[in-house]
Motif scaffolding. Structure first.
Motif, PDB file in Angstrom:
ATOM      1  N   VAL A  33       0.832  -1.216   0.000  1.00  0.00           N
ATOM      2  CA  VAL A  33       0.000   0.000   0.000  1.00  0.00           C
ATOM      3  C   VAL A  33       0.863   1.260   0.000  1.00  0.00           C
ATOM      4  O   VAL A  33       0.466   2.302  -0.528  1.00  0.00           O
ATOM      5  N   LYS A  34       2.072   1.160   0.573  1.00  0.00           N
ATOM      6  CA  LYS A  34       3.003   2.302   0.532  1.00  0.00           C
ATOM      7  C   LYS A  34       3.420   2.579  -0.908  1.00  0.00           C
ATOM      8  O   LYS A  34       3.442   3.727  -1.355  1.00  0.00           O
ATOM      9  N   LYS A  35       3.752   1.500  -1.626  1.00  0.00           N
ATOM     10  CA  LYS A  35       4.203   1.617  -3.023  1.00  0.00           C
ATOM     11  C   LYS A  35       3.110   2.224  -3.902  1.00  0.00           C
ATOM     12  O   LYS A  35       3.377   3.003  -4.819  1.00  0.00           O
ATOM     13  N   ALA A  36       1.855   1.886  -3.591  1.00  0.00           N
ATOM     14  CA  ALA A  36       0.712   2.389  -4.375  1.00  0.00           C
ATOM     15  C   ALA A  36       0.253   3.766  -3.903  1.00  0.00           C
ATOM     16  O   ALA A  36      -0.722   4.313  -4.410  1.00  0.00           O
ATOM     17  N   GLN A  37       0.946   4.325  -2.911  1.00  0.00           N
ATOM     18  CA  GLN A  37       0.608   5.640  -2.339  1.00  0.00           C
ATOM     19  C   GLN A  37      -0.821   5.683  -1.786  1.00  0.00           C
ATOM     20  O   GLN A  37      -1.534   6.678  -1.926  1.00  0.00           O
ATOM     21  N   ARG A  38      -1.188   4.558  -1.180  1.00  0.00           N
ATOM     22  CA  ARG A  38      -2.492   4.502  -0.502  1.00  0.00           C
ATOM     23  C   ARG A  38      -2.254   4.213   0.986  1.00  0.00           C
ATOM     24  O   ARG A  38      -2.862   3.341   1.581  1.00  0.00           O
ATOM     25  N   TYR A  39      -1.323   4.968   1.535  1.00  0.00           N
ATOM     26  CA  TYR A  39      -0.885   4.768   2.917  1.00  0.00           C
ATOM     27  C   TYR A  39      -0.645   6.116   3.567  1.00  0.00           C
ATOM     28  O   TYR A  39      -0.031   7.008   2.985  1.00  0.00           O
ATOM     29  N   LYS A  40      -1.166   6.280   4.790  1.00  0.00           N
ATOM     30  CA  LYS A  40      -0.918   7.494   5.573  1.00  0.00           C
ATOM     31  C   LYS A  40      -0.434   7.088   6.956  1.00  0.00           C
ATOM     32  O   LYS A  40      -0.793   6.030   7.454  1.00  0.00           O
ATOM     33  N   GLU A  41       0.346   7.972   7.557  1.00  0.00           N
ATOM     34  CA  GLU A  41       0.926   7.668   8.848  1.00  0.00           C
ATOM     35  C   GLU A  41       0.425   8.620   9.916  1.00  0.00           C
ATOM     36  O   GLU A  41       0.224   9.806   9.638  1.00  0.00           O
ATOM     37  N   VAL A  42       0.212   8.101  11.118  1.00  0.00           N
ATOM     38  CA  VAL A  42      -0.145   8.951  12.258  1.00  0.00           C
ATOM     39  C   VAL A  42       0.896   8.726  13.352  1.00  0.00           C
ATOM     40  O   VAL A  42       1.612   7.719  13.353  1.00  0.00           O
ATOM     41  N   SER A  43       0.970   9.662  14.287  1.00  0.00           N
ATOM     42  CA  SER A  43       1.969   9.559  15.347  1.00  0.00           C
ATOM     43  C   SER A  43       1.608   8.461  16.344  1.00  0.00           C
ATOM     44  O   SER A  43       0.467   8.382  16.801  1.00  0.00           O
ATOM     45  N   ARG A  44       2.598   7.663  16.660  1.00  0.00           N
ATOM     46  CA  ARG A  44       2.426   6.627  17.673  1.00  0.00           C
ATOM     47  C   ARG A  44       2.371   7.291  19.048  1.00  0.00           C
ATOM     48  O   ARG A  44       3.012   8.306  19.284  1.00  0.00           O
TER      49      ARG A  44
END
Length: 366
Positions: A122-133
């Motif tokens: 999903v990162k490669k397809a740019q369908r990934y977002k990150e939030v703070s742990r």
């Protein structure tokens, strides 16, 4: 993919569906905070949960069974849908199957048994977002506390929690949890009861928030419209539970309870004995307690004497007998397995972290 504003909401008015997945073992306020942040990026939050077999193969044995974990995540107030038996590696097919626009995960790393990033597709397809742990808590950390059965996790400043001294991974090695009013506001609905609401009050430690607590709170909420949970201070809990309890400190327990969808409000550091002042201040209609033992207050005083005299006390049976002590017993019974799990997980994380740092250095020097 359509354009989105800074909150991740679509400009076209289309409902944005967000995907999160994970083990969600020993669901704590760190999990809840990650899900809260993910929900803020869209309209509907879909959470996929891995089964016991996949977790054991890739990470080591889970503390809770898959059925317990499914139920716990359904109990978190920001979750709209739960997908059981979700694949361990997140694929584009999974996102499309559940009509999700993108996947959200914390800024730590999750690896398969072979050391592969479970979000690489999903990162490669740019369908990934990150939030703070959420700093200061992880399942690994909580398991460590139970294995040590120490109260050092309450110590401040340079008196570090023992496992922390040994933990070198930036993800497994927990920093101290620093409570703020902002965090409580983010977790709280902030809605006062309506004048016509029937107020239900319960109190306790709610340590290591688990399915037994969840089932009890669901039952209690059904007795009224607005549920208030009184949380006892750490010294008070230690006084009636003894040993090394509570395992989670008061601030951690407040956030864990506030994340539960059945809870409307929390009293931080509630008195052990339910007072007339408390009953009147919150306009309480009924005070409940579960089937667990009720310890006397100082001087052999029944902590529920006043609501009983008022005819407003009720013992309820949630049908679930699991207790915090049972969870600790599970950990201790499988002590070697969990110690091995923690060590293995950290070793893998350190290797990945060091490799990531080398790549960053190479990019800077290049």
């Amino acid at each position: 993919m359509e354009n989105r504003n800074e909150n991740g909401h679509g400009n076209s008015g289309k409902e944005i569906r967000v995907w999160c997945d994970g083990c969600y073992d020993m669901v704590h306020f760190g999990h809840a905070n990650s899900l809260r942040q993910a929900k803020a990026l869209g309209h509907k939050l879909v959470v996929g949960i891995h089964n016991d077999e996949d977790i054991t193969r890739n990470k080591g044995p889970p503390v809770f069974t898959q059925e317990e974990r499914y139920k716990m995540v359904r109990g978190i107030k920001w979750v709209d849908e739960v997908v059981e038996d979700a694949p361990y590696v997140t694929t584009l097919e999974t996102l499309d199957k559940y009509d999700c626009d993108f996947c959200v995960h914390g800024d730590d790393i999750t690896l398969t048994a072979d050391g592969i990033d479970t979000y690489h597709l999903v990162k490669k397809a740019q369908r990934y977002k990150e939030v703070s742990r959420t700093a200061g808590v992880s399942t690994t950390d909580l398991v460590g506390r139970m294995l040590l059965l120490t109260k050092n996790h309450f110590k401040q400043g340079d008196q570090e929690y023992e496992v922390e001294k040994e933990a070198r991974s930036p993800w497994t090695g927990c920093s101290q949890f620093l409570p703020t009013t902002q965090k409580i506001i983010q977790f709280s609905d902030g809605k006062p009861p309506k004048p016509t609401d029937r107020i239900v009050y319960v109190a306790g430690a709610f340590d290591l928030f688990h399915v037994g607590h969840l089932d009890f709170l669901e039952k209690a909420k059904k007795l009224g419209d607005y549920l208030i949970v009184g949380l006892h201070t750490d010294p008070v809990v230690n006084q009636y539970k003894g040993g090394n309890y509570p395992i989670m400190n008061l601030h951690e327990r407040v956030l864990s309870v506030l994340a539960c969808k059945y809870v409307n409000e929390v009293v931080i550091g509630a008195p052990y004995s339910v007072t007339m002042d408390l009953m009147e201040h919150f306009n309480v209609s009924v005070v409940c307690h579960g089937q667990t033992h009720i310890a006397y207050d100082v001087g052999y005083v029944d902590p529920y004497a006043i609501p009983k005299q008022m005819g407003k006390f009720m013992l309820i049976d949630s049908g679930n007998t699991i207790t915090t002590e049972d969870i600790v017993e599970r950990i201790i019974r499988h002590r070697l397995e969990f110690e091995q799990r923690n060590k293995k997980k950290e070793k893998k994380e350190i290797e990945v972290y060091e490799a990531m740092q080398k790549v960053k250095l190479a990019q800077k020097s290049g």
